[in-house]
Design an enzyme around this catalytic site. Structure first.
Site, PDB file in Angstrom:
ATOM      1  N   SER A 249       0.842  -1.190   0.000  1.00 18.44           N
ATOM      2  CA  SER A 249       0.000   0.000   0.000  1.00 18.44           C
ATOM      3  C   SER A 249       0.877   1.239   0.000  1.00 18.44           C
ATOM      4  O   SER A 249       2.100   1.153   0.048  1.00 18.44           O
ATOM      5  CB  SER A 249      -0.904   0.008   1.234  1.00 18.44           C
ATOM      6  OG  SER A 249      -0.122   0.309   2.378  1.00 18.44           O
ATOM      7  N   LYS A 250       0.222   2.374  -0.036  1.00 17.96           N
ATOM      8  CA  LYS A 250       0.880   3.674  -0.055  1.00 17.96           C
ATOM      9  C   LYS A 250       1.946   3.772   1.055  1.00 17.96           C
ATOM     10  O   LYS A 250       2.967   4.416   0.878  1.00 17.96           O
ATOM     11  CB  LYS A 250      -0.209   4.736   0.153  1.00 17.96           C
ATOM     12  CG  LYS A 250       0.115   6.092  -0.388  1.00 17.96           C
ATOM     13  CD  LYS A 250      -0.265   6.276  -1.850  1.00 17.96           C
ATOM     14  CE  LYS A 250       0.491   7.445  -2.449  1.00 17.96           C
ATOM     15  NZ  LYS A 250       1.202   7.137  -3.675  1.00 17.96           N
ATOM     16  N   ARG A 251       1.646   3.128   2.165  1.00 16.62           N
ATOM     17  CA  ARG A 251       2.576   3.132   3.293  1.00 16.62           C
ATOM     18  C   ARG A 251       3.982   2.695   2.897  1.00 16.62           C
ATOM     19  O   ARG A 251       4.975   3.097   3.476  1.00 16.62           O
ATOM     20  CB  ARG A 251       2.076   2.138   4.353  1.00 16.62           C
ATOM     21  CG  ARG A 251       1.553   2.755   5.586  1.00 16.62           C
ATOM     22  CD  ARG A 251       0.976   1.752   6.571  1.00 16.62           C
ATOM     23  NE  ARG A 251       0.485   0.513   6.007  1.00 16.62           N
ATOM     24  CZ  ARG A 251       1.069  -0.671   6.166  1.00 16.62           C
ATOM     25  NH1 ARG A 251       2.164  -0.782   6.863  1.00 16.62           N
ATOM     26  NH2 ARG A 251       0.539  -1.756   5.642  1.00 16.62           N
ATOM     27  N   HIS A 252       4.050   1.795   1.905  1.00 12.92           N
ATOM     28  CA  HIS A 252       5.342   1.237   1.511  1.00 12.92           C
ATOM     29  C   HIS A 252       6.045   2.099   0.476  1.00 12.92           C
ATOM     30  O   HIS A 252       7.055   1.697  -0.079  1.00 12.92           O
ATOM     31  CB  HIS A 252       5.146  -0.172   0.944  1.00 12.92           C
ATOM     32  CG  HIS A 252       4.548  -1.116   1.931  1.00 12.92           C
ATOM     33  ND1 HIS A 252       3.256  -1.558   1.853  1.00 12.92           N
ATOM     34  CD2 HIS A 252       5.078  -1.680   3.037  1.00 12.92           C
ATOM     35  CE1 HIS A 252       3.002  -2.370   2.862  1.00 12.92           C
ATOM     36  NE2 HIS A 252       4.085  -2.453   3.597  1.00 12.92           N
ATOM     37  N   GLY A 253       5.505   3.271   0.197  1.00 10.63           N
ATOM     38  CA  GLY A 253       6.123   4.144  -0.805  1.00 10.63           C
ATOM     39  C   GLY A 253       5.250   4.183  -2.040  1.00 10.63           C
ATOM     40  O   GLY A 253       4.035   4.061  -1.956  1.00 10.63           O
TER      41      GLY A 253
END
Ligand code: GLU
Length: 469
Positions: A249-253
């Site tokens: 997800s966005k959390r991972h970049g």
């Protein structure tokens, strides 16, 4: 290889245009594309835009851009589901007429009550078949003014099975499946139904998609069978997880494929990395597009979820950069130099690429490195000058300057020889001259090989900066 007797392979990528092209979608597209190319078949692009609230033209464009960037060319399409509504209605009518679909007038409240009843009996919540016609069964009276949905008459017994290209044999008991709604009260077809009609009409032979669709497959197969369609082969690719094992997800970049363009990844490197993420060919880590096409026969697709590994992506990108043609890299890096306020025409950019590419992981790193040559000249901070440009150092530089003026040929080997000569004349080691030269000519203490740096900067600049000391 396709033989004259085997049917032509037709694959499709069928994204819902509700956002950017994300990494999982890009990989699915790549696999469908590579499989079609391997078999000299066709790759169809279909835009599943029936979710009117979430679909946007910008998202369609983002998908097209992403595929173009990756070089995943399609042979047919894009087909848009919203343009095929008449066709879906026609097939719904056909199923109604042949008795494989029926009108259901149960209200949402009644459906809720059915589910509740099933739950209280410890059964799976499902539609109870009130409106399903059976021989000898009398259906309830049609409630006045209520618009019906259309349900598919799913087989009650037996199992729906397929041999998944990725997961192997899968079998789902039909007793697990509801009579799926294929048309809403306003007559619009539902998602699974559109997919079925499209795969059928478009002659899709192999459906390669994310394994979030495994649950849809038995429903789709049953409808295809009712239509007398030849079943495609299905391959459900496991999802991509983040480095922490959670759903990517966005959390991972970055999760949009185009962000990797901005960040300086080469499309070929991205294709290589994505291909390898969930598929393998022996121990091969770096392979060309041609090799991928040659090898991608639908085998060796991994059953377990793949993990996104930014370090490995960087490594793959670095290999591609290293193996790229200098001129090609220069073309790709030039706009990035301009964005940084540099002038890509200030020096021989091909030579700069040759110098920097053995150690760069991204095009952005190349652009950052190229600013040494293409950026505005900034002398070293006074503190650094005071520390490095001592009297001894200045004496060495003055000697170097004299000889440099007279150097017959301004090239890396000639400058390397000149540096050696000055060192031996003064009986000192490389850093004694190398560091002051760097600070004086580039304003920085650390640079790539100084002979090559001086060669690229050119005699005029080097002499001018040394003279200004
Ligand atoms: N539109 C679906 C999605 O974006 C894919 C449907 C399919 O491949 O069958 O998830």
């Amino acid at each position: 290889m396709t033989s004259s007797t085997s049917p032509v392979v037709r694959t499709r990528f069928a994204p819902s245009p509700t956002g950017f092209l994300h990494l999982g979608g890009a990989r699915t597209a790549l696999y469908s594309w590579a499989f079609a190319r391997h078999h000299q078949g066709s790759f169809v692009l279909r835009i599943e835009d029936t979710d009117l609230e979430r679909s946007t033209p910008e998202a369609v464009q983002a998908i097209l851009d992403g595929m173009q960037w990756l070089g995943l060319d399609h042979d047919e399409g894009p087909h848009y589901q919203m343009q095929r509504m008449d066709r879906y209605r026609e097939v719904i009518q056909q199923l109604l007429e042949q008795g494989d679909a029926y009108y259901c007038y149960s209200s949402p409240e009644e459906i809720d009550a059915m589910r509740e009843r099933a739950r209280s009996l410890g059964l799976k919540p499902r539609y109870d078949g009130t409106w399903r016609p059976e021989p000898g069964k009398t259906l309830p009276a049609i409630p006045e003014g209520r618009q019906p949905v259309v349900r598919f008459r799913n087989p009650l017994h037996g199992a729906t099975s397929w041999n998944d290209m990725v997961k192997g044999p899968i079998s789902i008991s039909n007793s697990e499946l509801d009579d799926l709604i294929i048309a809403r009260p306003d007559g619009t077809p539902t998602y699974n139904f559109c997919v079925v009609v499209d795969d059928w009409d478009m002659g899709i032979t192999h459906v390669i998609r994310g394994d979030d669709h495994v649950n849809n497959t038995p429903r789709q197969i049953n409808i295809l069978q009712a239509l007398g369609a030849t079943l495609p082969q299905y391959g459900h690719v496991p999802m991509i997880l983040g480095p922490d094992g959670e759903k990517l997800s966005k959390r991972h970049g970055a999760v949009s494929i185009m962000e990797y363009d901005v960040a300086g990844y080469l499309p070929d490197a991205m294709v290589n990395y994505l291909a390898r993420l969930g598929w393998s060919h022996g121990d091969d880590e770096i392979f060309s597009r041609e090799q991928l096409i040659q090898w991608f026969d639908g085998s060796h697709l991994s059953r377990s979820a793949a993990q996104w590994d930014p370090k490995k992506l960087n490594w793959v990108n670095a290999q591609y950069i290293k193996n790229s043609d200098d001129g090609d890299l220069a073309k790709r890096v030039a706009p990035r130099i301009s964005e940084r306020g540099g002038n890509p025409d200030a020096v021989d950019l091909d030579a700069v690429m040759a110098l920097l590419k053995p150690r760069a992981e991204t095009l952005n790193e190349l652009a950052d490195g190229a600013m040494l040559f293409c950026g505005p000249w900034a002398p070293a901070p006074q503190e650094l000058q005071d520390e490095v440009l001592t009297d001894d150092a200045r004496a060495l530089l003055a000697d170097f300057l004299d000889s440099a003026r007279a150097l017959p040929e301004w090239s890396t080997p000639a400058l390397a020889a000149l540096i050696k000569e000055v060192l031996s004349r003064h009986g000192v080691k490389m850093p004694k001259l190398g560091i002051p030269l760097r600070v004086a000519v580039t304003g920085q203490r650390q640079t790539p090989a100084i002979d090559a740096v001086l060669a690229i900067l050119g005699r005029e600049r080097v002499i001018e900066r040394l003279q200004a000391l």
